[in-house]
Design an enzyme around this catalytic site. Structure first.
Site, PDB file in Angstrom:
ATOM      1  N   GLY B  89      42.217  -1.970  -9.547  1.00  0.00           N
ATOM      2  CA  GLY B  89      41.758  -1.633 -10.891  1.00  0.00           C
ATOM      3  C   GLY B  89      40.837  -0.435 -10.849  1.00  0.00           C
ATOM      4  N   GLY B  91      37.947   2.133 -13.416  1.00  0.00           N
ATOM      5  CA  GLY B  91      37.224   2.273 -14.672  1.00  0.00           C
ATOM      6  C   GLY B  91      36.297   3.455 -14.631  1.00  0.00           C
ATOM      7  N   GLU B 161      34.278 -12.660  -5.480  1.00  0.00           N
ATOM      8  CA  GLU B 161      35.407 -13.542  -5.224  1.00  0.00           C
ATOM      9  C   GLU B 161      36.680 -12.876  -5.752  1.00  0.00           C
ATOM     10  OE1 GLU B 161      36.888 -18.021  -6.563  1.00  0.00           O
ATOM     11  OE2 GLU B 161      35.065 -17.169  -7.393  1.00  0.00           O
ATOM     12  N   TYR B 162      37.713 -12.848  -4.932  1.00  0.00           N
ATOM     13  CA  TYR B 162      38.995 -12.310  -5.386  1.00  0.00           C
ATOM     14  C   TYR B 162      39.782 -13.462  -5.993  1.00  0.00           C
ATOM     15  CZ  TYR B 162      43.690 -10.364  -5.273  1.00  0.00           C
ATOM     16  OH  TYR B 162      44.945  -9.943  -5.623  1.00  0.00           O
ATOM     17  N   VAL B 163      40.014 -13.365  -7.288  1.00  0.00           N
ATOM     18  CA  VAL B 163      40.701 -14.451  -7.982  1.00  0.00           C
ATOM     19  C   VAL B 163      42.185 -14.139  -8.011  1.00  0.00           C
ATOM     20  CG1 VAL B 163      40.857 -15.771 -10.105  1.00  0.00           C
ATOM     21  CG2 VAL B 163      38.665 -14.813  -9.403  1.00  0.00           C
ATOM     22  N   ASP B 205      31.720  -7.814 -22.519  1.00  0.00           N
ATOM     23  CA  ASP B 205      33.070  -7.235 -22.442  1.00  0.00           C
ATOM     24  C   ASP B 205      34.097  -8.329 -22.190  1.00  0.00           C
ATOM     25  OD1 ASP B 205      35.009  -5.265 -22.541  1.00  0.00           O
ATOM     26  OD2 ASP B 205      34.803  -4.731 -20.431  1.00  0.00           O
ATOM     27  N   LYS B 207      37.355 -10.207 -22.651  1.00  0.00           N
ATOM     28  CA  LYS B 207      38.705  -9.875 -23.103  1.00  0.00           C
ATOM     29  C   LYS B 207      39.671 -10.561 -22.154  1.00  0.00           C
ATOM     30  CE  LYS B 207      38.475  -5.651 -20.427  1.00  0.00           C
ATOM     31  NZ  LYS B 207      38.606  -4.197 -20.435  1.00  0.00           N
TER      32      LYS B 207
END
Lengths: 196, 452
Positions: B89, B91, B161-163, B205, B207
């Protein structure tokens, strides 16, 4: 046919001339079509660049507004049929795709952009496109879709790249809004599978 | 890559999308017998439609301008103790990578946020430290865990944590959750947000993309990147001058105006998320932002079955009509003080809906509570109401004929109130009635009440 010389793109910035080009193109003049493409490309490219510089942080470029504004500015409304408008918007969508893909290529080639601000850290799963590579991936997948199922691919081009409404797309392709919706749903699923 | 294109595929996909559940399974089974290859393709497409439900919805240009026109420096091979695997990701301040941490004792996947944008400056660094501080204090099963934060090789990094999961909407669509299941899933989110609020942290934020659901159906909140601590005394933002960064579609009106952000702003964003989860679209039509939101049931009804994966059945909008409409509209009130006072209050109302009890969002409506009561105790109430309304109708009828219209209206109102009072009395004797009915009318038919 009007024996005009269409060789200079700068000569056709005025509404009357773009309208003439549109008529000539529809009547089968391929040279008029080529020129229309050039004019539109330059116009949309410049407009997108200006907008991206002017927008405040957190704002995005409104594709639909951009395409429609271009139409209003370039085409003489009194001399154009409703059908022409559809063709113009469809062509603009194709050009929007091309401008974006070129921009993504330039970005990947290492050129610095103007540093437009992002909204927030976006989760890759929620966004369809968020980097140059992804724009190019979608473009390539769309080409494959065009080879297999051309009409749904056109719908994606007009909607995803051109921001056109379902109704406008239906008018251009001569199909009902319901069929546009079906094509759209199919194409989205197909592309999502391709890009998974 | 699929086999050769088959011109029948688009139609078959459209037909399959219009079916649901068992009907769809049966239809696919038929197709599988006749055309196994095509059937498999249709199934694949249905799965990708569900997983990528919101994909391509936003025009390419808007996504592009929201994050792509930035430098793409090659990521480092490792940052501190973390080995970078791939980008997941990006940003305004940096990128997020999937990374691995390996020690003698364990090996785990982490989501590694790195600030490597030129020009982020002091503000960015401060926000980053703030996020680390906030996250370290938030330990909750519904919030992605904080592992580590630091500064190395000229970059800030944050390990979380990587979900492994998909975002809320995609999960609900792919699993084909019904309205009650969706509400149940959403309650997990509300509980996590409430936990953060009780620790004086506002997310700011919220969403669908920041809410991931794992394979076991557990929802986790991500990205407290722009969250902040609220001063408990004044409930104001301590860092008011910081860069505004949020997602406009989910932001509350006060957030869009750049005003004070409180827990009520999170309640609003959650209202938008729930709306999208239940109605299949956002509360505002494009260009109509700022006006009153459409009731979710109206919006859901308008969504056509032809519109891809967001198939809304009749049952769906019927579920939303009334209570859920009211709940969502309460969360989406323009004035922050008219919304639910907390995520907990929002959750409590949804739990009331699940239990079939009157919801807070519609409190005050006498008639509403009666109707709700009637739905829970359908048979005895209907019989009592029939008797009373028949009486009211006959009285009204006579008076209207005598042309005392105004008086007739007044008396009709009195009669109605009387009927409603009787209904509320009926609540008290309901248990007895139910018992009597079960004996007297085993066929389920109520006893009849003759109009006077």
């Amino acid at each position: 046919m009007d024996p005009r010389d269409w060789s200079d793109p700068k000569a056709v910035a005025r509404p009357g001339e773009v309208t003439e080009l549109l008529h000539a193109w529809r009547a089968g003049d391929t040279r008029a079509g080529d020129l229309l493409v050039k004019v539109l490309y330059r116009e949309l490219h410049d407009m997108a660049r200006r907008r991206l510089r002017a927008e405040r942080p957190g704002m995005t470029l409104q594709t639909t507004a951009l395409v429609h504004e271009t139409y209003l500015r370039l085409v003489d409304q009194r001399r154009v049929e409703w059908r022409d408008r559809g063709h113009f918007l469809a062509l603009a969508a194709t050009m929007m795709r091309r401008v974006l893909v070129d921009r993504a290529r330039a970005r990947r080639a290492g050129k610095r952009g103007s540093g437009e601000p992002a909204i927030t850290l976006t989760d890759a799963a929620s966004a369809g496109v968020n980097s140059a590579d992804q724009v190019l991936d979608v473009d390539r997948a769309l080409e494959r879709l065009t080879a297999a199922y051309p009409r749904p691919a056109r719908v994606v081009e007009m909607r995803f790249f051109g921001g056109l409404e379902l109704e406008e797309i239906g008018a251009v392709l001569g199909i009902t809004e319901r069929t546009v919706k079906r094509d759209w749903a199919f194409a989205r699923a197909w592309l999502a599978r391709e890009l998974a | 890559m699929p086999a050769n294109p088959d011109p029948r595929l688009p139609d078959l996909f459209a037909r399959a999308s219009e079916l649901e559940g068992d009907a769809q399974a049966a239809w696919l089974a038929d197709l599988r017998r006749a055309e196994p290859g095509l059937a498999r393709e249709v199934e694949e497409l249905l799965a990708s439609a569900a997983a990528g439900a919101s994909r391509f919805e936003t025009p390419a240009w808007e996504l592009w301008t929201a994050g792509a026109e930035q430098g793409d420096a090659a990521p480092p091979a490792s940052v501190g103790p973390f080995r970078i695997v791939r980008e997941i990701g990006r940003g305004g301040m940096g990128r997020v990578f999937l990374a691995e941490q390996e020690t003698e004792n364990f090996r785990r996947k982490v989501a590694l946020k790195i600030v490597d944008r030129p020009g982020v400056g002091e503000d960015g660094a401060r926000r980053f430290r703030e996020e680390a501080r906030i996250l370290a204090a938030l330990e909750h099963p519904g919030i992605a865990r904080f592992y580590d934060a630091g500064w190395t090789d000229g970059r800030w990094y944050l390990a979380l944590e990587y979900v492994e999961g998909e975002h809320l909407l995609a999960f609900a669509a792919r699993r084909g959750l019904d309205t009650r299941q969706r509400v149940g899933l959403f309650l997990q989110v509300l509980d996590a947000v409430d936990f953060a609020h009780r620790h004086l942290v506002v997310h700011r934020d919220l969403k669908p993309g920041n809410i991931l659901v794992d394979a076991g159906g557990a929802a986790k909140l991500l990205d407290f990147g722009i969250s902040k601590m609220v001063d408990p005394e004044t409930a104001t933002d301590a860092a008011h001058t910081e860069t505004r960064a949020f997602t406009p579609a989910y932001a509350s009106p006060e957030q869009l105006r750049g005003e004070r952000v409180t827990v009520a702003s999170d309640v609003y964003s959650l209202g938008v998320v729930l709306y999208e989860l239940l109605a299949g679209c956002r509360p505002f039509e494009r260009g109509a932002e700022g006006s009153d939101p459409r009731p979710p049931s109206t919006a859901a009804r308008r969504m056509d079955a032809g519109d891809g994966a967001r198939v809304t059945t009749n049952a769906r909008w019927r579920d939303l009509t009334g209570d859920l409409d009211a709940i969502m509209l309460k969360a989406l009130r323009g004035a922050a003080e008219s919304r639910y006072a907390s995520a907990a209050a929002f959750a409590a109302d949804l739990r009331r809906w699940l239990d079939g009890k009157p919801v807070e969002a519609r409190r005050g409506g006498h008639r509403y509570r009666m109707a709700k009561f009637a739905r829970r105790h359908r048979v005895p109430v209907i019989s009592a109401a029939l008797a009373i309304l028949a009486l009211a109708a006959s009285v009204t009828g006579i008076l209207v004929q005598s042309r005392h219209a105004a008086r007739a209206a007044m008396i009709a109102r009195e009669q109605r109130d009387f009927a409603l009072r009787q209904l509320s009395r009926a609540e008290a004797i309901n248990d007895l009635n139910a018992l009597l009915l079960s004996d007297v009318a085993p066929g389920g038919r109520p006893f009849t009440v003759r109009p006077p």
